[in-house]
Design an enzyme around this catalytic site. Structure first.
Site, PDB file in Angstrom:
ATOM      1  N   ASP A   1      -1.211 -49.725   1.939  1.00  0.00           N
ATOM      2  CA  ASP A   1      -1.118 -48.349   2.439  1.00  0.00           C
ATOM      3  C   ASP A   1       0.301 -48.108   2.939  1.00  0.00           C
ATOM      4  O   ASP A   1       0.788 -48.819   3.828  1.00  0.00           O
ATOM      5  CB  ASP A   1      -2.132 -48.188   3.568  1.00  0.00           C
ATOM      6  CG  ASP A   1      -2.270 -46.753   4.043  1.00  0.00           C
ATOM      7  OD1 ASP A   1      -1.237 -46.056   4.160  1.00  0.00           O
ATOM      8  OD2 ASP A   1      -3.407 -46.342   4.315  1.00  0.00           O
TER       9      ASP A   1
ATOM     10  N   SER B   1      -7.697 -40.992   7.410  1.00  0.00           N
ATOM     11  CA  SER B   1      -6.350 -40.755   7.924  1.00  0.00           C
ATOM     12  C   SER B   1      -6.402 -39.865   9.177  1.00  0.00           C
ATOM     13  O   SER B   1      -7.043 -40.241  10.155  1.00  0.00           O
ATOM     14  CB  SER B   1      -5.481 -40.166   6.813  1.00  0.00           C
ATOM     15  OG  SER B   1      -4.112 -40.240   7.154  1.00  0.00           O
TER      16      SER B   1
ATOM     17  N   HIS C   1      -3.268 -45.510   0.303  1.00  0.00           N
ATOM     18  CA  HIS C   1      -3.794 -44.481   1.219  1.00  0.00           C
ATOM     19  C   HIS C   1      -4.595 -43.398   0.489  1.00  0.00           C
ATOM     20  O   HIS C   1      -5.066 -42.457   1.113  1.00  0.00           O
ATOM     21  CB  HIS C   1      -2.608 -43.843   1.956  1.00  0.00           C
ATOM     22  CG  HIS C   1      -2.978 -43.128   3.224  1.00  0.00           C
ATOM     23  ND1 HIS C   1      -3.480 -43.775   4.338  1.00  0.00           N
ATOM     24  CD2 HIS C   1      -2.929 -41.805   3.576  1.00  0.00           C
ATOM     25  CE1 HIS C   1      -3.710 -42.896   5.307  1.00  0.00           C
ATOM     26  NE2 HIS C   1      -3.389 -41.693   4.874  1.00  0.00           N
TER      27      HIS C   1
END
Lengths: 276, 276
Positions: free
Chosen positions: A221, A145, A254
């Site tokens: 995600d 991320s 995620h």
């Protein structure tokens, strides 16, 4: 430098250390996994950069990476995500300030006093690791991320320092998404001309090196279309001849459940370059 | 029953559910990992019992077990460690009350109102799991520390219900160590004659079944000599002809870094019995 935690894991040593960072002007924690190895043997290092809100603990407790680092005999280093402490600027939001350093060198007050995470992760931390642990001179970098952004940017900005790069669900074009626009405005100012040198997609045009790049992205995600948009990066990377591989995984989100499911292949990707 | 979390992991589904437990008289969370499988296929279940202070999250985020459950095609279920909530008795100490149910049925007030974790983990929860998930009738049980005690006691008390049992750093003789003496005095009363039926070592003499028992123990475990003392159990087990294997691992402590390093072999131990 003081060791504050140590555990045997997969016959190697998982430890956490605290040191006074001269770059950041505060105490910092980092985690390091050193696999079992022969006396005198020196190992390559993979740096892991974590995402928003994380510290040095998330990766070492949740990714299950130690097994694969032990198998491939590579050291793993996971720093914190920003400078920390009462004397360090902060913001109540989760996506700015402490826990959200974005791996850049801030130029705008109040952030410019401490937020120099790029110099920390690319220079001070490797110097420290290489002075105190059984490393050789081979490094690579990966992240998740915001840390995927950090890994891509750090590799692209520092040719010759890393042999491979990879990312899970990275922010690839911070100048074009809300997380990045907010952080870059605060850390770098409203003038967007200063942003390009911290934007992986924008850096591709001028990058002098061609590292193997692996990106994994979950199709479920929750940030895919708003904050991540990895196709913005791969399109540019292919245009400029970077060897990039983007894999989209149906059903994955995620979280670290996603990271844990593919970390074995990332470490293998790095080990191929580190041991070549 | 309501799903409160779901993640794809190793191509299976890691979810967390909340339901109203009639046994415990409160809402309870449990975690379940269901590996990828064919339509109509039904899988065996391994129950994981966690240690003091844990809830349903610790095992699923830290042990890295999903990979091996996927490989062996077994379901993993991880309940919470006690009843919970404002209406449930508690104690400020970490080793009594909420987070410290010891997998027994309490007989003493105020605990007897809700603390019936043995009936919950051995009866209500399996009934719920087998009604709602693609299970067959094959079960086994394992756990860590207080949950290792729970796994051993639950297997020994319920002949015919489980096909294998294993434990990481279990409390094997609670009647003889401070954690157990404190909890048993509170939950069962000061009369020690009531303790034997909740003490794995004491249960061995009358156990009618011979399950394969695997115990892993770290030699650097900070609780080894004071709270765990696995040799008390293995000596009795060998005396009464139980097939027990105790492995002591130099350097390992009491943490999930230890669990994560050997969970693959525990799941293989269970899968051998579950798929035989």
């Amino acid at each position: 430098m003081k060791r504050i935690e140590r555990h045997t894991c997969w016959d190697g040593s998982q430890s956490v250390w605290r040191h006074a960072s001269t770059t950041l002007g505060c105490d910092m924690n980092f985690a390091i996994f050193v696999p079992a190895h022969e006396d005198g043997e020196r190992l390559p290092v993979i740096y892991w950069l974590s995402g928003l809100t994380a510290n040095e603990q998330n990766f070492i407790t949740k990714a299950g990476a130690q097994r694969y680092a032990a198998e491939h005999k590579v050291i793993l280093v996971a720093p914190d995500t920003s400078p920390r402490g009462d004397g360090v600027a902060n913001d109540p939001a989760y996506d700015l300030g402490q826990g959200a350093g974005f791996y850049l060198n801030a130029t705008q007050p109040p952030w410019s006093a401490h937020f120099r995470m790029q110099d920390y992760v690319a220079m001070e931390l490797p110097d420290l690791i290489e002075a105190h642990f059984p490393t050789n001179d081979r490094r690579s970098i990966m992240g998740h991320s915001m840390g995927g952004h950090g890994a891509l940017v750090t590799a692209l900005r520092n040719p010759g320092r890393y042999l491979a790069v990879s990312a899970f669900a990275p922010i690839v074009a911070p100048s074009q998404v809300p997380w990045g626009e907010k952080a870059f405005t605060a850390y770098l100012g409203a003038n967007r001309s200063a942003w390009a040198e911290w934007d992986a997609t924008a850096l591709l045009a001028s990058a002098s090196e061609r590292l193997p790049i692996l990106i994994d992205q979950g199709d479920e995600d929750e940030y895919l279309d708003t904050q991540l948009r990895p196709w913005l990066f791969t399109k540019e990377a292919e245009h400029f001849g970077h060897p990039v591989r983007l894999r989209r995984h149906p059903g994955y989100d995620h979280s670290y459940y996603f990271v844990a499911s593919f970390i074995d292949e990332h470490i293998a990707h790095h080990a191929r370059a580190l041991r070549a």
